[in-house]
Scaffold this motif. Structure first.
Motif, PDB file in Angstrom:
ATOM      1  N   ASP A  46     -36.233 -21.913  33.303  1.00 46.22           N
ATOM      2  CA  ASP A  46     -37.364 -21.877  34.214  1.00 46.22           C
ATOM      3  C   ASP A  46     -37.354 -20.571  35.020  1.00 46.22           C
ATOM      4  O   ASP A  46     -36.390 -20.292  35.733  1.00 46.22           O
ATOM      5  CB  ASP A  46     -37.301 -23.078  35.170  1.00 46.22           C
ATOM      6  N   GLU A  48     -38.820 -19.744  37.733  1.00 48.21           N
ATOM      7  CA  GLU A  48     -38.691 -19.957  39.178  1.00 48.21           C
ATOM      8  C   GLU A  48     -37.240 -20.227  39.566  1.00 48.21           C
ATOM      9  O   GLU A  48     -36.724 -19.660  40.535  1.00 48.21           O
ATOM     10  CB  GLU A  48     -39.586 -21.120  39.611  1.00 48.21           C
ATOM     11  N   THR A  51     -35.150 -16.950  39.249  1.00 48.66           N
ATOM     12  CA  THR A  51     -35.736 -15.771  39.892  1.00 48.66           C
ATOM     13  C   THR A  51     -34.692 -14.707  40.214  1.00 48.66           C
ATOM     14  O   THR A  51     -34.950 -13.519  40.033  1.00 48.66           O
ATOM     15  CB  THR A  51     -36.470 -16.183  41.191  1.00 48.66           C
ATOM     16  N   PRO A 115     -37.642 -27.105  40.035  1.00 46.94           N
ATOM     17  CA  PRO A 115     -38.694 -26.813  41.013  1.00 46.94           C
ATOM     18  C   PRO A 115     -39.326 -28.068  41.615  1.00 46.94           C
ATOM     19  O   PRO A 115     -39.625 -28.091  42.813  1.00 46.94           O
ATOM     20  CB  PRO A 115     -39.722 -26.015  40.195  1.00 46.94           C
TER      21      PRO A 115
END
Length: 186
Positions: A46, A48, A51, A115
């Motif tokens: 992912d 997110e 990051t 998330p």
């Protein structure tokens, strides 16, 4: 299993901890298995969640991540555990890993939360349970978190569990802030 490891130039012997895991009010900790590949590939892939890493991980890298943790379970009796809610809903991973910082092996608390579960206190709860496990079960005297300088959410989690910024260091080829705390006090 008896484990002997040098942490911060101080010998720490950790008795048999195989099968023992942190405990918390809203989370269940368990060893990762091959059956967790879909969840772990989704988490580590992912953008997110990843990051502050060089790139999201592929499915093959997620499988290696699970394998790395199996090795840690076998050699140390701990690693990053899969975390779920009591009903089995996937939350992420959290736990303890040995990491080399400035030539010294440190015990790090690490965590990743999906998330959909971020902002609900799960990372803090899991990290605090892992910190308490390091102190009470492993008898560790010190704990660190290795965090990207721009990752304020992880910095806040570390601060909430009592770790404080100590220094900058290059870890795995990246500039990081080392958050740390002595664990000799409850």
């Amino acid at each position: 299993m008896f484990v002997f490891m040098c942490i911060r130039n101080e010998a720490v012997s950790w008795a048999s901890v195989t099968g023992m895991r942190p405990e918390s009010a809203r989370l269940v900790f368990r060893n990762m298995t091959a059956d967790d590949l879909d969840d772990m590939a989704g988490l580590l892939g992912d953008p997110e969640v990843m990051t502050y890493y060089p790139k999201p991980r592929t499915r093959e890298e997620a499988a290696k991540w699970i394998g790395w943790n199996h090795g840690l379970y076998e050699t140390h009796g701990f690693g990053l555990w899969l975390i779920t809610t009591p009903d089995g809903s996937f939350v992420g991973d959290c736990g303890l890993t040995p990491q080399v910082v400035d030539g010294v092996t440190e015990l790090e608390v690490g965590y990743h939360v999906t998330p959909a579960r971020q902002g609900q206190g799960y990372a803090t709860e899991a990290a605090a349970a892992s910190r308490d496990f390091a102190r009470t079960v492993l008898g560790a005297k010190r704990l660190v978190a290795i965090i990207h300088p721009d990752n304020r959410p992880s910095q806040r989690v570390s601060e909430k569990i009592g770790l404080r910024p100590e220094k900058h260091a290059m870890v795995h080829g990246r500039d990081c802030i080392i958050y740390a705390a002595a664990l000799d006090q409850p």
